[in-house]
Design a protein around this motif. Sequence first.
Motif, PDB file in Angstrom:
ATOM      1  N   HIS A 196      21.139  -8.464 -37.400  1.00  0.00           N
ATOM      2  CA  HIS A 196      21.421  -8.346 -38.828  1.00  0.00           C
ATOM      3  C   HIS A 196      20.364  -7.438 -39.440  1.00  0.00           C
ATOM      4  O   HIS A 196      19.397  -7.068 -38.778  1.00  0.00           O
ATOM      5  CB  HIS A 196      21.356  -9.725 -39.506  1.00  0.00           C
ATOM      6  CG  HIS A 196      19.976 -10.266 -39.569  1.00  0.00           C
ATOM      7  ND1 HIS A 196      19.375 -10.899 -38.484  1.00  0.00           N
ATOM      8  CD2 HIS A 196      19.034 -10.210 -40.536  1.00  0.00           C
ATOM      9  CE1 HIS A 196      18.141 -11.210 -38.795  1.00  0.00           C
ATOM     10  NE2 HIS A 196      17.896 -10.809 -40.033  1.00  0.00           N
ATOM     11  N   ASP A 215      17.939  -6.840 -43.214  1.00  0.00           N
ATOM     12  CA  ASP A 215      17.501  -7.425 -44.484  1.00  0.00           C
ATOM     13  C   ASP A 215      17.208  -6.294 -45.452  1.00  0.00           C
ATOM     14  O   ASP A 215      16.968  -5.164 -45.032  1.00  0.00           O
ATOM     15  CB  ASP A 215      16.224  -8.279 -44.270  1.00  0.00           C
ATOM     16  CG  ASP A 215      16.460  -9.372 -43.235  1.00  0.00           C
ATOM     17  OD1 ASP A 215      15.701  -9.440 -42.248  1.00  0.00           O
ATOM     18  OD2 ASP A 215      17.434 -10.126 -43.390  1.00  0.00           O
ATOM     19  N   HIS A 226      18.039  -6.019 -36.610  1.00  0.00           N
ATOM     20  CA  HIS A 226      17.217  -6.660 -35.590  1.00  0.00           C
ATOM     21  C   HIS A 226      17.901  -7.908 -35.038  1.00  0.00           C
ATOM     22  O   HIS A 226      18.467  -8.685 -35.775  1.00  0.00           O
ATOM     23  CB  HIS A 226      15.811  -6.993 -36.108  1.00  0.00           C
ATOM     24  CG  HIS A 226      15.768  -7.602 -37.465  1.00  0.00           C
ATOM     25  ND1 HIS A 226      16.003  -6.901 -38.651  1.00  0.00           N
ATOM     26  CD2 HIS A 226      15.510  -8.859 -37.859  1.00  0.00           C
ATOM     27  CE1 HIS A 226      15.897  -7.706 -39.691  1.00  0.00           C
ATOM     28  NE2 HIS A 226      15.599  -8.886 -39.246  1.00  0.00           N
ATOM     29  N   TRP A 251       7.870 -11.131 -46.501  1.00  0.00           N
ATOM     30  CA  TRP A 251       8.889 -10.223 -47.028  1.00  0.00           C
ATOM     31  C   TRP A 251       8.421  -9.614 -48.335  1.00  0.00           C
ATOM     32  O   TRP A 251       7.989 -10.340 -49.231  1.00  0.00           O
ATOM     33  CB  TRP A 251      10.197 -10.988 -47.275  1.00  0.00           C
ATOM     34  CG  TRP A 251      11.115 -10.995 -46.090  1.00  0.00           C
ATOM     35  CD1 TRP A 251      11.018 -10.256 -44.928  1.00  0.00           C
ATOM     36  CD2 TRP A 251      12.298 -11.778 -45.938  1.00  0.00           C
ATOM     37  NE1 TRP A 251      12.050 -10.555 -44.088  1.00  0.00           N
ATOM     38  CE2 TRP A 251      12.856 -11.461 -44.675  1.00  0.00           C
ATOM     39  CE3 TRP A 251      12.942 -12.695 -46.741  1.00  0.00           C
ATOM     40  CZ2 TRP A 251      14.029 -12.051 -44.226  1.00  0.00           C
ATOM     41  CZ3 TRP A 251      14.114 -13.274 -46.279  1.00  0.00           C
ATOM     42  CH2 TRP A 251      14.634 -12.955 -45.030  1.00  0.00           C
TER      43      TRP A 251
HETATM   44 ZN   LIG Z   1      15.838 -10.580 -40.494  1.00  0.00          ZN
END
Ligand SMILES: [Zn+2]
Length: 323
Positions: A174, A176, A254, A271
């Motif tokens: 996926h 982000d 990733h 993050w």
């Molecule tokens: Zn991730």
Amino acid sequence: MAGWNENQLRKYNIKLEKIPTLQYDDPKLDSHLTNNYPVLIKGSKLVSRVLKWDLDYLKQHMSSVCCNVIVSKNHKFKYYDPKKITPNMTFKPISRPSPMIFSEFADKITNWKKGDSRLYLQQVLNNTIGQHVVRDFVMFNWDWIMSKQKICKWGPLSSNLILIAQEGNVTPCHYDEQQNMFASIRGYKRFILFPPSQFECLYPHPVHHPYDRQSQVDFDNPDFTKFPKFKEACGYEVIVGPEDVLYIPMYWFHHVESLKHGGYTVSINFWFKAGSVEKIEYPLLDYQRMVIMRNVEKMLAEALHDPSEVGNMLKTIFLGRYS
Ligand SMILES: [Zn+2]
Ligand SMILES: CC1(C)c2ccccc2-c2ccc(C[C@@H](CC(=O)O)C(=O)C(=O)O)cc21
């Protein structure tokens, strides 16, 4: 390389290259970060003060804290956004959230047997997790990581998650929308990263699907009829061990696995929101093309007032006119 070996890795027939490894004070590091290029960073001591965070220590200091735990019937923990599940949709996820107190989680993974559901603890580090853990948290090497945030003009730190996975757990492929400095505390995790330019090979779900941002391709059993370009995907592989920090640029796909027979893993991710882009330069960067495609899907769904009509309208626009 001490600590792990090839037969702990799951077998996928994907072409793999290596990710560069740099020391935390290497002058070349900043150019990787500012150019959104992944790099394994050694020696940062970002989380060295919390290497003691194993199950026993955390059971001692957060045993009664209720944590966000995902339960899965198989080894894959494919995240979904519950807000995107609509009433007329038949959506049957394999993994689902099952909040539980830390001591229950610790006991379940300690006594886990083949055939049991697998668990994955993904808990936001905030002051609900007890002052002991918070006190350790403030001992991260914040000067170093905040200096990188400034150099790269990233936005604010949006969240720190503590991740405790059973050996063999997989977070499927996926992307982000935030910059991620990923720190390993215990155990080894294998990352397979793909740049945004490989969007066409990884077929992410539609933006309005609960599996938004997740690849539709099942790496364990890829459907080459539906996803023919997956054969051309070329990944970048890196093993992240204790005290290593991996920079995962935003919009990079990733796939992440906790090595088989390696025991449970403890990781922390940092993050950061994307920084504000001063001026759009051309040619566009590959991640900016992904942002544009997301905006087209969102705008069409908004205009049509029905996300299920987006595909038909894109087909009408494309077939015989752009094809
Ligand atoms: Zn991730
Ligand atoms: C994307 C997702 C499902 C998510 C959605 C909404 C809020 C939180 C999170 C969250 C937190 C951690 C992970 C796991 C981690 C990989 C690994 O270590 O297994 C990873 O992918 C990352 O650190 O980016 C994944 C997610």
